[in-house]
Design a protein around this motif. Sequence first.
Motif, short mmCIF file in Angstrom:
data_model
loop_
_atom_site.label_atom_id
_atom_site.label_comp_id
_atom_site.label_asym_id
_atom_site.label_seq_id
_atom_site.Cartn_x
_atom_site.Cartn_y
_atom_site.Cartn_z
N LYS A 79 -10.67 -16.09 -15.14
CA LYS A 79 -9.95 -15.06 -15.90
C LYS A 79 -10.35 -15.10 -17.38
N VAL A 80 -10.57 -16.30 -17.93
CA VAL A 80 -11.05 -16.43 -19.31
C VAL A 80 -12.38 -15.68 -19.44
N ILE A 81 -13.26 -15.92 -18.50
CA ILE A 81 -14.58 -15.31 -18.54
C ILE A 81 -14.48 -13.80 -18.35
N ASP A 82 -13.65 -13.35 -17.39
CA ASP A 82 -13.50 -11.91 -17.15
C ASP A 82 -13.01 -11.17 -18.39
N TYR A 83 -12.03 -11.73 -19.09
CA TYR A 83 -11.43 -11.04 -20.22
C TYR A 83 -12.27 -11.14 -21.50
N TYR A 84 -12.96 -12.27 -21.72
CA TYR A 84 -13.52 -12.51 -23.06
C TYR A 84 -15.04 -12.70 -23.12
N HIS A 85 -15.71 -12.85 -22.00
CA HIS A 85 -17.15 -13.15 -21.99
C HIS A 85 -17.97 -12.13 -22.77
N ALA A 86 -17.62 -10.86 -22.69
CA ALA A 86 -18.40 -9.81 -23.38
C ALA A 86 -18.41 -10.02 -24.89
N ASP A 87 -17.43 -10.74 -25.42
CA ASP A 87 -17.33 -10.96 -26.86
C ASP A 87 -17.88 -12.32 -27.30
N PHE A 88 -18.36 -13.12 -26.36
CA PHE A 88 -18.91 -14.44 -26.69
C PHE A 88 -20.29 -14.29 -27.32
N SER A 89 -20.55 -15.07 -28.37
CA SER A 89 -21.90 -15.11 -28.95
C SER A 89 -22.79 -15.95 -28.03
N GLU A 90 -24.09 -15.83 -28.20
CA GLU A 90 -25.02 -16.59 -27.36
C GLU A 90 -24.88 -18.09 -27.57
N ASP A 91 -24.49 -18.51 -28.76
CA ASP A 91 -24.38 -19.94 -29.07
C ASP A 91 -22.93 -20.41 -29.15
N ILE A 92 -22.07 -19.79 -28.36
CA ILE A 92 -20.64 -20.12 -28.39
C ILE A 92 -20.38 -21.57 -28.00
N LEU A 93 -19.37 -22.15 -28.61
CA LEU A 93 -18.88 -23.47 -28.24
C LEU A 93 -17.51 -23.26 -27.60
N ILE A 94 -17.39 -23.64 -26.32
CA ILE A 94 -16.14 -23.49 -25.59
C ILE A 94 -15.64 -24.88 -25.22
N ILE A 95 -14.42 -25.18 -25.65
CA ILE A 95 -13.77 -26.44 -25.31
C ILE A 95 -12.41 -26.10 -24.71
N LEU A 96 -12.21 -26.50 -23.46
CA LEU A 96 -10.94 -26.25 -22.80
C LEU A 96 -10.25 -27.56 -22.47
N PHE A 97 -8.99 -27.64 -22.82
CA PHE A 97 -8.16 -28.78 -22.45
C PHE A 97 -7.40 -28.34 -21.20
N VAL A 98 -7.62 -29.06 -20.10
CA VAL A 98 -7.13 -28.62 -18.79
C VAL A 98 -6.14 -29.64 -18.26
N ALA A 115 -17.07 -27.29 -22.11
CA ALA A 115 -16.54 -28.65 -22.15
C ALA A 115 -15.09 -28.58 -21.68
N ALA A 116 -14.79 -29.28 -20.58
CA ALA A 116 -13.43 -29.33 -20.04
C ALA A 116 -12.92 -30.76 -20.17
N ILE A 117 -11.79 -30.90 -20.82
CA ILE A 117 -11.21 -32.21 -21.11
C ILE A 117 -9.80 -32.24 -20.55
N GLY A 118 -9.48 -33.27 -19.79
CA GLY A 118 -8.13 -33.38 -19.23
C GLY A 118 -7.11 -33.70 -20.31
N MET A 119 -5.98 -33.00 -20.26
CA MET A 119 -4.92 -33.25 -21.24
C MET A 119 -3.60 -32.71 -20.70
N GLN A 120 -2.65 -33.62 -20.47
CA GLN A 120 -1.34 -33.21 -19.97
C GLN A 120 -0.32 -33.05 -21.10
N GLU A 121 -0.53 -33.74 -22.19
CA GLU A 121 0.37 -33.59 -23.34
C GLU A 121 -0.42 -33.81 -24.61
N GLY A 122 0.14 -33.34 -25.69
CA GLY A 122 -0.54 -33.46 -26.98
C GLY A 122 -0.72 -32.10 -27.61
N LEU A 123 -1.23 -32.11 -28.81
CA LEU A 123 -1.46 -30.87 -29.55
C LEU A 123 -2.95 -30.57 -29.60
#
Length: 185
Positions: A79-98, A115-123
């Motif tokens: 869903k992230v890709i469906d909604y926002y991919h068209a606006d991503f630059s070619e050199d985008i940095l994506i970091i997701l806390f999952v 980059a997907a990083i596990g995170m259950q709590e924190g800011l």
Amino acid sequence: MLFDAYEQKGLLFNMNFKEANGSYAAYRGDLVLELGEIGDALGHRKPPVATIKNTIVLSENDKIKLYVGSLDELALLPKVIDYYHADFSEDILIILFVVNINKPLIIETSGLRIAAIGMQEGLIWNELIDLAALDKSDFKGQSASEKIITVYKALHDFKPKGDAVSFEEALTRTVELKRAGRGPV
């Protein structure tokens, strides 16, 4: 500005700020991944069905250069890709806390390396400035958008950790974890 267009489409939710700064624009808040249905005859929408929480997004000339946020479930990534991919630059940095992964992964999908990083709590902000090897004194006297620009520039040499896997493989590595909730003490 890109985020004004998102606001008109109803994609900004729980917004902290959106701010232009020269050729850059920054946003912090949640981004909608699935709009809520129309709730009344006037066309008002119900709350979104799905969001990516606590996003930190930086665009330059209306192309997203930095996209950071928290997903409750890795399965929401398409869903992230469906909604926002068209606006991503070619050199985008994506970091997701999952929430439902417990080991870092580099997910390769739709021509992106995420980059997907596990995170259950924190800011998210605190985790991001740790990744960028910055501390609060690096932001002294800066506006909200300048802080995000500083983080983006500090992440220039960021090398994500974890196995490089396809999205399908990443889904097989999810675990049964939930976001840690905190209430009044």
